[in-house]
Design a protein around this motif. Structure first.
Motif, short mmCIF file in Angstrom:
data_model
loop_
_atom_site.label_atom_id
_atom_site.label_comp_id
_atom_site.label_asym_id
_atom_site.label_seq_id
_atom_site.Cartn_x
_atom_site.Cartn_y
_atom_site.Cartn_z
N SER A 1 0.63 -1.11 0.13
CA SER A 1 -0.10 0.01 0.04
C SER A 1 0.67 1.27 0.20
N LEU A 2 0.16 2.34 -0.42
CA LEU A 2 0.96 3.76 -0.63
C LEU A 2 -0.20 4.63 -0.29
N ARG A 3 0.01 5.84 0.22
CA ARG A 3 -0.75 6.84 0.26
C ARG A 3 -0.16 7.94 -0.49
N LEU A 4 -0.76 8.53 -1.38
CA LEU A 4 -0.25 9.80 -2.06
C LEU A 4 -1.00 11.04 -1.57
N SER A 5 -0.54 12.10 -1.53
CA SER A 5 -0.88 13.55 -1.14
C SER A 5 -0.48 14.37 -2.45
N CYS A 6 -1.47 15.48 -2.44
CA CYS A 6 -1.46 16.25 -3.63
C CYS A 6 -1.78 17.97 -2.94
N ALA A 7 -0.97 18.69 -2.83
CA ALA A 7 -1.19 19.89 -1.95
C ALA A 7 -1.63 20.94 -3.30
N ALA A 8 -2.59 21.67 -3.13
CA ALA A 8 -3.09 22.62 -4.24
C ALA A 8 -3.00 23.90 -3.60
N SER A 9 -2.56 25.02 -4.30
CA SER A 9 -2.69 26.22 -3.77
C SER A 9 -3.84 26.97 -4.48
N GLY A 10 -4.15 28.24 -4.39
CA GLY A 10 -4.88 28.92 -5.21
C GLY A 10 -6.71 28.60 -5.01
N SER A 11 -7.32 29.13 -5.80
CA SER A 11 -8.91 28.92 -5.40
C SER A 11 -9.30 27.96 -6.32
N ILE A 12 -8.48 27.31 -7.16
CA ILE A 12 -9.06 26.22 -7.98
C ILE A 12 -9.40 25.01 -7.12
N PHE A 13 -8.80 24.59 -5.84
CA PHE A 13 -9.27 23.64 -5.20
C PHE A 13 -10.62 23.79 -4.64
N SER A 14 -11.28 24.83 -4.36
CA SER A 14 -12.49 25.11 -3.78
C SER A 14 -13.33 25.08 -4.94
N THR A 15 -12.91 25.18 -5.93
CA THR A 15 -14.05 25.55 -7.30
C THR A 15 -14.26 24.12 -7.97
N TYR A 16 -13.26 23.36 -8.20
CA TYR A 16 -13.36 22.00 -8.90
C TYR A 16 -13.37 20.81 -8.19
N ALA A 17 -13.76 19.76 -8.89
CA ALA A 17 -13.36 18.47 -8.54
C ALA A 17 -12.06 18.12 -8.59
N MET A 18 -11.26 17.28 -7.87
CA MET A 18 -9.82 16.99 -7.77
C MET A 18 -9.67 15.68 -8.22
N GLY A 19 -8.66 15.37 -9.22
CA GLY A 19 -8.55 14.25 -9.50
C GLY A 19 -7.16 13.56 -9.79
N TRP A 20 -6.71 12.32 -9.75
CA TRP A 20 -5.45 11.64 -9.78
C TRP A 20 -5.47 10.93 -11.21
N TYR A 21 -4.25 11.22 -11.88
CA TYR A 21 -3.87 10.48 -13.27
C TYR A 21 -2.80 10.00 -13.10
#
Length: 117
Positions: free
Chosen positions: A17-37
């Motif tokens: 197992s692994l746990r990935l994290s993604c830190a996002a700056s800016g207002s985009i995080f609160s505006t959109y869905a977030m995805g992993w690719y």
């Protein structure tokens, strides 16, 4: 300008197992869905999982039942918990904001996940 910083990748044995994290700056995080690719060597980048602002999720068939995406709206972080990893999960994993048309914004550096014995 949105910045996306992925972390948590590494080398793991099949079944691990692994746990990935993604830190996002800016207002985009609160505006959109977030995805992993992810992008494996010699292949195109492909969708893995998506989480809406309200917690709704969907997954690629190849990871359904093994991966779990979640987000912390207070911290602007999106996670990908990956269990029962397989060698075919080996790839560079990226996060991005997601609209109805697909990923938006610039891609970050990604984080390498290698599944090998």
């Amino acid at each position: 300008q949105v910045q996306l910083v992925e972390s948590g990748g590494g080398l793991v044995q099949p079944g691990g197992s692994l746990r990935l994290s993604c830190a996002a700056s800016g207002s985009i995080f609160s505006t959109y869905a977030m995805g992993w690719y992810r992008q494996a060597p010699g292949k195109q980048r492909e969708f893995v999982a998506r989480v809406t602002r309200y917690g709704g999720t969907n997954y690629a068939d190849s990871v359904k039942g093994r991966f779990t995406i979640s987000r912390d709206n207070a911290k602007n972080v999106v996670y990908l918990q990956m269990n029962s990893l397989k060698p075919e999960d080996t790839a560079v994993y990226y996060c991005n904001a997601v609209s109805g048309s697909g990923p938006v914004g610039n891609w970050g550096q990604g984080t390498q996940v290698t599944v090998s014995s």
